[in-house]
Design a protein around this motif. Structure first.
Motif, PDB file in Angstrom:
ATOM      1  N   PRO A 347       0.809  -1.221   0.000  1.00  0.00           N
ATOM      2  CA  PRO A 347       0.000   0.000   0.000  1.00  0.00           C
ATOM      3  C   PRO A 347       0.844   1.273   0.000  1.00  0.00           C
ATOM      4  O   PRO A 347       0.414   2.289  -0.555  1.00  0.00           O
ATOM      5  N   LEU A 348       2.036   1.220   0.589  1.00  0.00           N
ATOM      6  CA  LEU A 348       2.892   2.401   0.566  1.00  0.00           C
ATOM      7  C   LEU A 348       3.382   2.692  -0.851  1.00  0.00           C
ATOM      8  O   LEU A 348       3.387   3.848  -1.294  1.00  0.00           O
ATOM      9  N   MET A 349       3.770   1.660  -1.582  1.00  0.00           N
ATOM     10  CA  MET A 349       4.174   1.869  -2.975  1.00  0.00           C
ATOM     11  C   MET A 349       2.999   2.394  -3.794  1.00  0.00           C
ATOM     12  O   MET A 349       3.166   3.292  -4.635  1.00  0.00           O
ATOM     13  N   ASP A 350       1.808   1.861  -3.534  1.00  0.00           N
ATOM     14  CA  ASP A 350       0.617   2.349  -4.247  1.00  0.00           C
ATOM     15  C   ASP A 350       0.401   3.838  -3.982  1.00  0.00           C
ATOM     16  O   ASP A 350       0.102   4.604  -4.907  1.00  0.00           O
ATOM     17  N   ALA A 351       0.555   4.247  -2.725  1.00  0.00           N
ATOM     18  CA  ALA A 351       0.330   5.650  -2.370  1.00  0.00           C
ATOM     19  C   ALA A 351       1.348   6.558  -3.048  1.00  0.00           C
ATOM     20  O   ALA A 351       1.008   7.653  -3.525  1.00  0.00           O
ATOM     21  N   ILE A 352       2.600   6.133  -3.108  1.00  0.00           N
ATOM     22  CA  ILE A 352       3.628   6.919  -3.787  1.00  0.00           C
ATOM     23  C   ILE A 352       3.321   7.021  -5.280  1.00  0.00           C
ATOM     24  O   ILE A 352       3.411   8.104  -5.878  1.00  0.00           O
ATOM     25  N   GLU A 353       2.949   5.912  -5.883  1.00  0.00           N
ATOM     26  CA  GLU A 353       2.628   5.926  -7.313  1.00  0.00           C
ATOM     27  C   GLU A 353       1.433   6.822  -7.599  1.00  0.00           C
ATOM     28  O   GLU A 353       1.428   7.567  -8.589  1.00  0.00           O
ATOM     29  N   HIS A 354       0.409   6.770  -6.752  1.00  0.00           N
ATOM     30  CA  HIS A 354      -0.771   7.619  -6.951  1.00  0.00           C
ATOM     31  C   HIS A 354      -0.380   9.094  -6.886  1.00  0.00           C
ATOM     32  O   HIS A 354      -0.867   9.909  -7.686  1.00  0.00           O
ATOM     33  N   TRP A 355       0.493   9.440  -5.942  1.00  0.00           N
ATOM     34  CA  TRP A 355       0.909  10.841  -5.813  1.00  0.00           C
ATOM     35  C   TRP A 355       1.685  11.288  -7.050  1.00  0.00           C
ATOM     36  O   TRP A 355       1.435  12.374  -7.590  1.00  0.00           O
ATOM     37  N   VAL A 356       2.620  10.460  -7.508  1.00  0.00           N
ATOM     38  CA  VAL A 356       3.403  10.819  -8.694  1.00  0.00           C
ATOM     39  C   VAL A 356       2.494  11.007  -9.899  1.00  0.00           C
ATOM     40  O   VAL A 356       2.657  11.956 -10.685  1.00  0.00           O
ATOM     41  N   ARG A 364       7.232   7.860 -14.522  1.00  0.00           N
ATOM     42  CA  ARG A 364       7.230   6.475 -14.073  1.00  0.00           C
ATOM     43  C   ARG A 364       7.843   6.360 -12.682  1.00  0.00           C
ATOM     44  O   ARG A 364       8.730   7.134 -12.314  1.00  0.00           O
ATOM     45  N   VAL A 365       7.369   5.376 -11.930  1.00  0.00           N
ATOM     46  CA  VAL A 365       7.929   5.050 -10.619  1.00  0.00           C
ATOM     47  C   VAL A 365       8.595   3.687 -10.730  1.00  0.00           C
ATOM     48  O   VAL A 365       7.974   2.728 -11.191  1.00  0.00           O
ATOM     49  N   VAL A 366       9.867   3.607 -10.311  1.00  0.00           N
ATOM     50  CA  VAL A 366      10.615   2.358 -10.449  1.00  0.00           C
ATOM     51  C   VAL A 366      11.295   2.023  -9.126  1.00  0.00           C
ATOM     52  O   VAL A 366      11.707   2.916  -8.381  1.00  0.00           O
ATOM     53  N   PRO A 367      11.440   0.729  -8.818  1.00  0.00           N
ATOM     54  CA  PRO A 367      12.185   0.347  -7.608  1.00  0.00           C
ATOM     55  C   PRO A 367      13.679   0.479  -7.848  1.00  0.00           C
ATOM     56  O   PRO A 367      14.179   0.225  -8.947  1.00  0.00           O
ATOM     57  N   THR A 368      14.410   0.889  -6.821  1.00  0.00           N
ATOM     58  CA  THR A 368      15.857   0.974  -6.913  1.00  0.00           C
ATOM     59  C   THR A 368      16.479   0.369  -5.658  1.00  0.00           C
ATOM     60  O   THR A 368      15.808   0.090  -4.672  1.00  0.00           O
ATOM     61  N   MET A 369      17.793   0.199  -5.732  1.00  0.00           N
ATOM     62  CA  MET A 369      18.572  -0.290  -4.601  1.00  0.00           C
ATOM     63  C   MET A 369      19.664   0.713  -4.296  1.00  0.00           C
ATOM     64  O   MET A 369      20.268   1.289  -5.205  1.00  0.00           O
ATOM     65  N   LEU A 370      19.939   0.917  -3.015  1.00  0.00           N
ATOM     66  CA  LEU A 370      20.998   1.836  -2.621  1.00  0.00           C
ATOM     67  C   LEU A 370      22.284   1.056  -2.384  1.00  0.00           C
ATOM     68  O   LEU A 370      22.296   0.099  -1.602  1.00  0.00           O
ATOM     69  N   SER A 423       4.529  18.127   0.324  1.00  0.00           N
ATOM     70  CA  SER A 423       3.185  17.848  -0.199  1.00  0.00           C
ATOM     71  C   SER A 423       3.004  16.349  -0.445  1.00  0.00           C
ATOM     72  O   SER A 423       1.913  15.804  -0.255  1.00  0.00           O
ATOM     73  N   CYS A 424       4.068  15.686  -0.865  1.00  0.00           N
ATOM     74  CA  CYS A 424       4.018  14.235  -1.053  1.00  0.00           C
ATOM     75  C   CYS A 424       3.706  13.539   0.261  1.00  0.00           C
ATOM     76  O   CYS A 424       2.814  12.673   0.332  1.00  0.00           O
ATOM     77  N   TYR A 425       4.428  13.901   1.308  1.00  0.00           N
ATOM     78  CA  TYR A 425       4.239  13.215   2.581  1.00  0.00           C
ATOM     79  C   TYR A 425       2.848  13.473   3.159  1.00  0.00           C
ATOM     80  O   TYR A 425       2.255  12.575   3.780  1.00  0.00           O
ATOM     81  N   ARG A 426       2.311  14.655   2.955  1.00  0.00           N
ATOM     82  CA  ARG A 426       0.939  14.909   3.374  1.00  0.00           C
ATOM     83  C   ARG A 426      -0.039  13.934   2.705  1.00  0.00           C
ATOM     84  O   ARG A 426      -0.874  13.305   3.366  1.00  0.00           O
ATOM     85  N   ASP A 427       0.087  13.817   1.382  1.00  0.00           N
ATOM     86  CA  ASP A 427      -0.863  12.979   0.645  1.00  0.00           C
ATOM     87  C   ASP A 427      -0.696  11.505   0.997  1.00  0.00           C
ATOM     88  O   ASP A 427      -1.695  10.777   1.116  1.00  0.00           O
ATOM     89  N   VAL A 428       0.545  11.070   1.155  1.00  0.00           N
ATOM     90  CA  VAL A 428       0.782   9.664   1.501  1.00  0.00           C
ATOM     91  C   VAL A 428       0.225   9.349   2.888  1.00  0.00           C
ATOM     92  O   VAL A 428      -0.391   8.298   3.095  1.00  0.00           O
ATOM     93  N   CYS A 429       0.425  10.255   3.827  1.00  0.00           N
ATOM     94  CA  CYS A 429      -0.129  10.049   5.166  1.00  0.00           C
ATOM     95  C   CYS A 429      -1.642   9.885   5.117  1.00  0.00           C
ATOM     96  O   CYS A 429      -2.213   8.975   5.758  1.00  0.00           O
ATOM     97  N   LYS A 430      -2.304  10.747   4.362  1.00  0.00           N
ATOM     98  CA  LYS A 430      -3.765  10.693   4.325  1.00  0.00           C
ATOM     99  C   LYS A 430      -4.255   9.435   3.600  1.00  0.00           C
ATOM    100  O   LYS A 430      -5.266   8.846   3.997  1.00  0.00           O
ATOM    101  N   GLU A 431      -3.540   9.012   2.556  1.00  0.00           N
ATOM    102  CA  GLU A 431      -3.991   7.804   1.848  1.00  0.00           C
ATOM    103  C   GLU A 431      -3.790   6.551   2.696  1.00  0.00           C
ATOM    104  O   GLU A 431      -4.660   5.668   2.710  1.00  0.00           O
ATOM    105  N   LEU A 432      -2.688   6.466   3.416  1.00  0.00           N
ATOM    106  CA  LEU A 432      -2.423   5.257   4.205  1.00  0.00           C
ATOM    107  C   LEU A 432      -3.215   5.207   5.504  1.00  0.00           C
ATOM    108  O   LEU A 432      -3.636   4.127   5.943  1.00  0.00           O
ATOM    109  N   LEU A 433      -3.402   6.371   6.138  1.00  0.00           N
ATOM    110  CA  LEU A 433      -3.993   6.401   7.480  1.00  0.00           C
ATOM    111  C   LEU A 433      -5.414   6.941   7.509  1.00  0.00           C
ATOM    112  O   LEU A 433      -6.061   6.888   8.562  1.00  0.00           O
ATOM    113  N   GLY A 434      -5.908   7.424   6.390  1.00  0.00           N
ATOM    114  CA  GLY A 434      -7.297   7.889   6.323  1.00  0.00           C
ATOM    115  C   GLY A 434      -7.471   9.329   6.780  1.00  0.00           C
ATOM    116  O   GLY A 434      -6.612   9.917   7.428  1.00  0.00           O
TER     117      GLY A 434
END
Length: 434
Positions: A347-356, A364-370, A423-434
């Motif tokens: 659900p966290l990846m979904d929320a990030i993708e929705h925001w982007v 595009r949103v892609v997974p990466t490795m550090l 603004s991203c973190y605001r939207d992700v918080c609201k999507e994940l936590l309601g």
């Protein structure tokens, strides 16, 4: 969200002005400032540390019902800055031509400011999670391994930071590829298997080099091997999915995909290649203590990074593959930390993708490795089911412009990106936590 951008930028200016160079860190004043802002907004705030001078901040906003716990994670310590190398004072926080200058403006007080102001702005509006909890965590001591920070916090106070989701540093700066914007989400981090190579000979007088057995010369072919050879690939889920997202894995061969990427975008290929294999970087060499004595032994320290889930066996096999196994050298590991990662679908990846999708249609949103490590690794080790991602979105500077500034001179960030991330973190918080 002009007010959010301004508030986040002003907080970042204040944070940069706290000199939290680690060592010694001395993060208390910075943490107390954050605690005051979060406490005034209605968060339950604790400062927890092994010592008084180096507390970690944990701020909690409880929801109306049980549900997931989301941690907005950052650290407030920084690496050293040499003022003589900078064009501006590294602790000024000055804004010049829309860019905020100072040590930590990229790594990572900017994310601290964005996360804190996102959380505070929501709380000031009266928002509370419909379910679960929002937790803001700002650690000390990340830059030297986290012994006083995330490691201590997760070990000594696990219930204070136990969570289901973590947003931390590690990716998010836009990557230009094929004329489109690509946002990376860091889902995994490589492990660290640093080691020392020792070669041996016989001491002798340096005026007669043919009589002794110079151990230092025996390092030359080993250094040459590391310069010319690459370990075989050990491809894990994150880079495999990245190559797929970039439409480079048509035949399922990662080596062919990497070659194709080198042809299309050699700069991006330089970032992707370390994700696919063990890497060996010789960094420190020592031999004789006197210039007129042939050394009887020489030592070479090597920074070795290993894909997540792989350990000493893989590291040793790949080292032997590069250096050979003829017995001309000895290896001793002095740091062995297995890398880890989180699942890619959540659900966290979904929320990030929705925001982007909302703010940058067509990106595009892609997974990466550090290739390096962050506090996310500690949270994954402490809470095996947690989903911890690195995501700090920037689009005014791309990855190739921003990356050299981290730990470098003239570190700075476009203030628009601080507001963008908030603004991203605001939207992700609201999507994940309601």
């Amino acid at each position: 969200m002009a007010d959010l951008e301004q508030d986040a930028a002003e907080l970042l200016q204040r944070l940069v002005r706290f000199r939290t160079v680690n060592p010694p860190g001395d993060e208390r004043a910075c943490q107390e400032h954050l605690a005051g802002i979060l406490g005034d907004a209605g968060f339950e705030v604790e400062l927890l540390g092994r010592t008084e001078e180096r507390p970690n901040l944990v701020a909690r906003l409880r929801g109306a019902a049980d549900g997931p716990r989301l941690v907005l994670l950052s650290h407030v310590d920084t690496v050293l800055a040499e003022p003589d190398d900078w064009r501006l004072d590294p602790w000024s926080g000055d804004v010049v031509a829309g860019e905020l200058w100072g040590r930590g403006s990229q790594d990572m007080k900017s994310q601290t400011a964005a996360e804190v102001m996102a959380a505070v702005s929501l709380a000031r509006e009266g928002w509370r999670p419909a379910r679960g909890e929002l937790i803001v965590v700002a650690t000390a001591d990340e830059e030297t391994g986290g012994t006083e920070g995330a490691v201590w916090l997760c070990s000594e106070h696990p219930d204070r930071v136990r969570c289901d989701y973590v947003i931390n540093e590690g990716a998010g700066t836009v990557i230009p590829f094929d004329g489109a914007a690509v946002y990376g989400v860091c889902v995994a981090e490589k492990g660290v298997f640093r080691f020392t190579i020792t070669t041996r000979g016989a001491a002798g007088h340096a005026s007669m080099p043919g009589v002794g057995d110079n151990a230092l010369l025996k390092m030359a072919p080993l250094l040459q091997a590391m310069a010319e050879r690459r370990p075989g690939l050990d491809v894990t889920d994150a880079p495999r999915s990245l190559l797929h997202a970039l439409e480079l894995d048509g035949d399922g061969d990662p080596a062919a995909a990497l070659d194709a990427l080198r042809e299309r975008d050699p700069t991006l290929a330089g970032f992707v290649e370390p994700m696919l294999s063990v890497t060996l970087a010789p960094t420190v060499i020592s031999a004789s203590e006197k210039i007129n004595v042939l050394p009887s032994h020489a030592r070479l320290q090597v920074d070795c990074r290993v894909p997540p889930g792989h350990g000493e066996e893989t590291a040793l096999r790949r080292i032997r593959e590069v250096l050979g196994g003829d017995g001309s050298y000895e290896i001793e590991f002095h740091e062995k930390v297995v890398g880890n990662g989180s699942r890619l679908d959540s659900p966290l990846m979904d929320a990030i993708e929705h925001w982007v999708q909302r703010v940058d249609p067509g990106a595009r949103v892609v997974p990466t490795m550090l290739p390096a490590f962050t506090d996310s690794r500690t949270f994954r080790d402490a809470f095996p089911d947690v989903v911890a991602y690195g995501f700090f979105p920037q689009r005014q500077k791309n990855l190739y412009e921003a990356w050299p500034l981290m730990h470098g001179k003239d570190e700075r960030i476009d203030v628009r990106d601080v507001g963008f991330a908030a603004s991203c973190y605001r939207d992700v918080c609201k999507e994940l936590l309601g």
